[in-house]
Scaffold this motif. Sequence first.
Motif, PDB file in Angstrom:
ATOM      1  N   ILE A 507      43.736  40.580  62.329  1.00  0.00           N
ATOM      2  CA  ILE A 507      42.889  41.632  61.728  1.00  0.00           C
ATOM      3  C   ILE A 507      43.556  42.781  61.937  1.00  0.00           C
ATOM      4  O   ILE A 507      43.605  43.659  60.825  1.00  0.00           O
ATOM      5  CB  ILE A 507      41.527  41.658  62.873  1.00  0.00           C
ATOM      6  CG1 ILE A 507      40.893  40.283  62.382  1.00  0.00           C
ATOM      7  CG2 ILE A 507      40.903  42.861  62.223  1.00  0.00           C
ATOM      8  CD1 ILE A 507      39.622  40.064  63.395  1.00  0.00           C
ATOM      9  N   PRO A 508      44.175  43.519  63.201  1.00  0.00           N
ATOM     10  CA  PRO A 508      44.864  44.591  63.038  1.00  0.00           C
ATOM     11  C   PRO A 508      46.210  45.034  61.959  1.00  0.00           C
ATOM     12  O   PRO A 508      46.047  45.967  61.041  1.00  0.00           O
ATOM     13  CB  PRO A 508      45.655  44.937  64.328  1.00  0.00           C
ATOM     14  CG  PRO A 508      44.836  44.033  65.327  1.00  0.00           C
ATOM     15  CD  PRO A 508      44.430  42.770  64.468  1.00  0.00           C
ATOM     16  N   PHE A 509      46.810  43.859  61.560  1.00  0.00           N
ATOM     17  CA  PHE A 509      47.791  43.867  60.596  1.00  0.00           C
ATOM     18  C   PHE A 509      47.050  44.210  59.141  1.00  0.00           C
ATOM     19  O   PHE A 509      47.776  44.902  58.471  1.00  0.00           O
ATOM     20  CB  PHE A 509      48.566  42.574  60.496  1.00  0.00           C
ATOM     21  CG  PHE A 509      49.486  42.376  61.986  1.00  0.00           C
ATOM     22  CD1 PHE A 509      50.484  43.261  62.117  1.00  0.00           C
ATOM     23  CD2 PHE A 509      49.092  41.698  62.976  1.00  0.00           C
ATOM     24  CE1 PHE A 509      51.171  43.152  63.274  1.00  0.00           C
ATOM     25  CE2 PHE A 509      49.856  41.607  64.126  1.00  0.00           C
ATOM     26  CZ  PHE A 509      50.950  42.565  64.309  1.00  0.00           C
ATOM     27  N   ILE A 510      45.847  43.429  58.928  1.00  0.00           N
ATOM     28  CA  ILE A 510      45.260  43.560  57.680  1.00  0.00           C
ATOM     29  C   ILE A 510      44.691  45.105  57.384  1.00  0.00           C
ATOM     30  O   ILE A 510      45.030  45.653  56.436  1.00  0.00           O
ATOM     31  CB  ILE A 510      43.924  42.691  57.641  1.00  0.00           C
ATOM     32  CG1 ILE A 510      44.565  41.223  57.879  1.00  0.00           C
ATOM     33  CG2 ILE A 510      43.419  42.988  56.466  1.00  0.00           C
ATOM     34  CD1 ILE A 510      43.370  40.374  58.466  1.00  0.00           C
ATOM     35  N   LEU A 511      44.256  45.651  58.521  1.00  0.00           N
ATOM     36  CA  LEU A 511      43.854  46.850  58.372  1.00  0.00           C
ATOM     37  C   LEU A 511      44.805  47.993  58.423  1.00  0.00           C
ATOM     38  O   LEU A 511      44.885  49.042  57.582  1.00  0.00           O
ATOM     39  CB  LEU A 511      42.949  47.441  59.596  1.00  0.00           C
ATOM     40  CG  LEU A 511      41.441  46.403  59.869  1.00  0.00           C
ATOM     41  CD1 LEU A 511      40.805  46.671  61.115  1.00  0.00           C
ATOM     42  CD2 LEU A 511      40.594  46.573  58.575  1.00  0.00           C
ATOM     43  N   LEU A 512      46.005  47.652  58.922  1.00  0.00           N
ATOM     44  CA  LEU A 512      47.244  48.448  58.767  1.00  0.00           C
ATOM     45  C   LEU A 512      47.629  48.408  57.263  1.00  0.00           C
ATOM     46  O   LEU A 512      48.158  49.779  56.849  1.00  0.00           O
ATOM     47  CB  LEU A 512      48.318  48.105  59.789  1.00  0.00           C
ATOM     48  CG  LEU A 512      48.137  48.391  61.082  1.00  0.00           C
ATOM     49  CD1 LEU A 512      49.279  47.630  61.871  1.00  0.00           C
ATOM     50  CD2 LEU A 512      48.299  50.011  61.353  1.00  0.00           C
ATOM     51  N   ILE A 513      47.587  47.534  56.698  1.00  0.00           N
ATOM     52  CA  ILE A 513      48.122  47.172  55.353  1.00  0.00           C
ATOM     53  C   ILE A 513      47.363  47.978  54.309  1.00  0.00           C
ATOM     54  O   ILE A 513      48.015  49.164  53.620  1.00  0.00           O
ATOM     55  CB  ILE A 513      47.786  45.857  54.813  1.00  0.00           C
ATOM     56  CG1 ILE A 513      48.468  44.803  55.325  1.00  0.00           C
ATOM     57  CG2 ILE A 513      47.748  45.777  52.950  1.00  0.00           C
ATOM     58  CD1 ILE A 513      48.082  43.421  55.248  1.00  0.00           C
ATOM     59  N   LYS A 514      45.907  48.261  54.581  1.00  0.00           N
ATOM     60  CA  LYS A 514      45.464  49.343  53.666  1.00  0.00           C
ATOM     61  C   LYS A 514      45.787  50.832  53.800  1.00  0.00           C
ATOM     62  O   LYS A 514      45.912  51.513  52.925  1.00  0.00           O
ATOM     63  CB  LYS A 514      43.693  49.233  54.102  1.00  0.00           C
ATOM     64  CG  LYS A 514      42.881  50.079  53.198  1.00  0.00           C
ATOM     65  CD  LYS A 514      41.493  49.971  53.425  1.00  0.00           C
ATOM     66  CE  LYS A 514      40.668  50.660  52.522  1.00  0.00           C
ATOM     67  NZ  LYS A 514      40.643  52.273  52.784  1.00  0.00           N
TER      68      LYS A 514
END
Length: 527
Positions: A507-514
């Motif tokens: 989850i943290p990696f997906i939010l960092l992508i944005k």
Amino acid sequence: MVESGEDDLVEYGFRRIIITITAVLCAMLEIVDTTIVNVALNNMRGSLGASLTDVAWVITAYAIANVIVIPMTSWLSQQFGRRNYFAVSIIIFTVSSFLCGNASNIWELVTFRFIQGLGGGALLVTAQTIITESYPIAKRGMAQAIYGMGVIVGPTLGPPLGGYIVDHFSWPFIFYINIPLGIIATLLTLSFVKSPKYGNKLKASQVDWWGIILLTAFIGSLQYVLEHGQQDDWFNNTTIITLSVITVFGLLLFIWRELTYEYPIVNLRVLKDTNLKIGTIMCFILGFGLYGSTFIIPIYTQSVLGWSALDAGLLLIPSSITIGIMMPFIGKLIQRGFPQTYMVAAGFLLFFFFTFWMQSVITPDSAGEHLYWPLILRGISLGLLFVPISTLSLSTLKGKGIGEGAAFTGMMRQLGGSFGIAIITTFIARFNQEHRVNLIAHLDKTSFEVQKTVQQFKLGFMSKGYPENEALAKAYKAIEYKVMVQSSVLSYMDIFMYLGALFLFCIPFILLIKKGKNKINPADAMH
């Protein structure tokens, strides 16, 4: 006109409906066939006189052929024309289905399953490319939603359909049902699908033969290692070590070859696209969760709860229906510009809640109603994951890049599933041994509780007419069986916990992508 440019591929009205139905039907045929044979393996063993190890090759051969052909589909489409290649793939798949049903020994069946896999792998990716390009860019979220219904519902339809056919007919009919559907799909493809013109055909001397050999060597070896690692005791087996070395060196040489050759079989440069790079990793994890959970739940219900193959398969149907209902809504949200990264993060979080819930409800005597709502939650989470990940991956690609990107996401989803099943199988065996040892350590012969349980079992067997010494031996066997079941349940609980942790970790990696991708917001790329 058969050859057409990118804009000419967008279809409207009746033609688009027919093309969409054809592509989804082909994708479902391919995916249902991946899981439908699982419930028929025992019947195949009996009628073909094969061992369990031999019959496992029916699944392995199909999976190896799939992952070999998937990365090559974009190149093969360009070489022969998409419509022709898609139609020929359906014909290969259909004819080999007939041959599989008629196989007279196990190795004949394995050979035909490999050929079926070569035809089937092409159906999956080419279907996705055809659907994506038949819709205008603004509606590609909906296109992926429709394709996703086929891809995610397929693996869960396989076991109940296979169970029903095996119970009411015989195992060859799991292959024969492909024949009428294959004929219809071929005729519709030849009538409605167009071939884009994205470059000229290569001469035989320009074809990347070394690329094909290296790809086949490393992907085939990797798939074998994953499928047979646990039963062959992993790196204590010479074949597994040899094939692992081939996998590593084959991959390195393949990457070098594709980046230096003028006409590569797989265009690795398309991975420079940030969205596709992230999307392929997400597809791998999605495949891990989708195929891993589709694999572990029927095993638990059959081996621990004693359900039939048909009942075990039917349990997953509500989850599939949930996904089917959700897909169009997700497509609409993407069309309206809802950020896909939030959807993916929500999907991963809900999958974590599903695994956490499953961990708390599975016992040696759980009933179907205990598993119903967690599996509905699984359907919601997979619905939130599949479409946004697919559209995110392909949203900034154009022209032939769409087909090349779809090949990568398709391959990574399949490999994720193979890794998932291999790792889960290994850990079930390891955790089982560990829990058994721990449980036996707590069974003290001098303990009052243990003596009481032994006495109860012994009296129960004596009441059925067994002499005292035989009843005592049976009482100990009954306790051993209870330990075995309990250690199995604890192993499944551990698997769900680790599977959930993997999804939560993402989850943290997906939010960092944005945050790092404000320039190309995938939602904006859809418009």
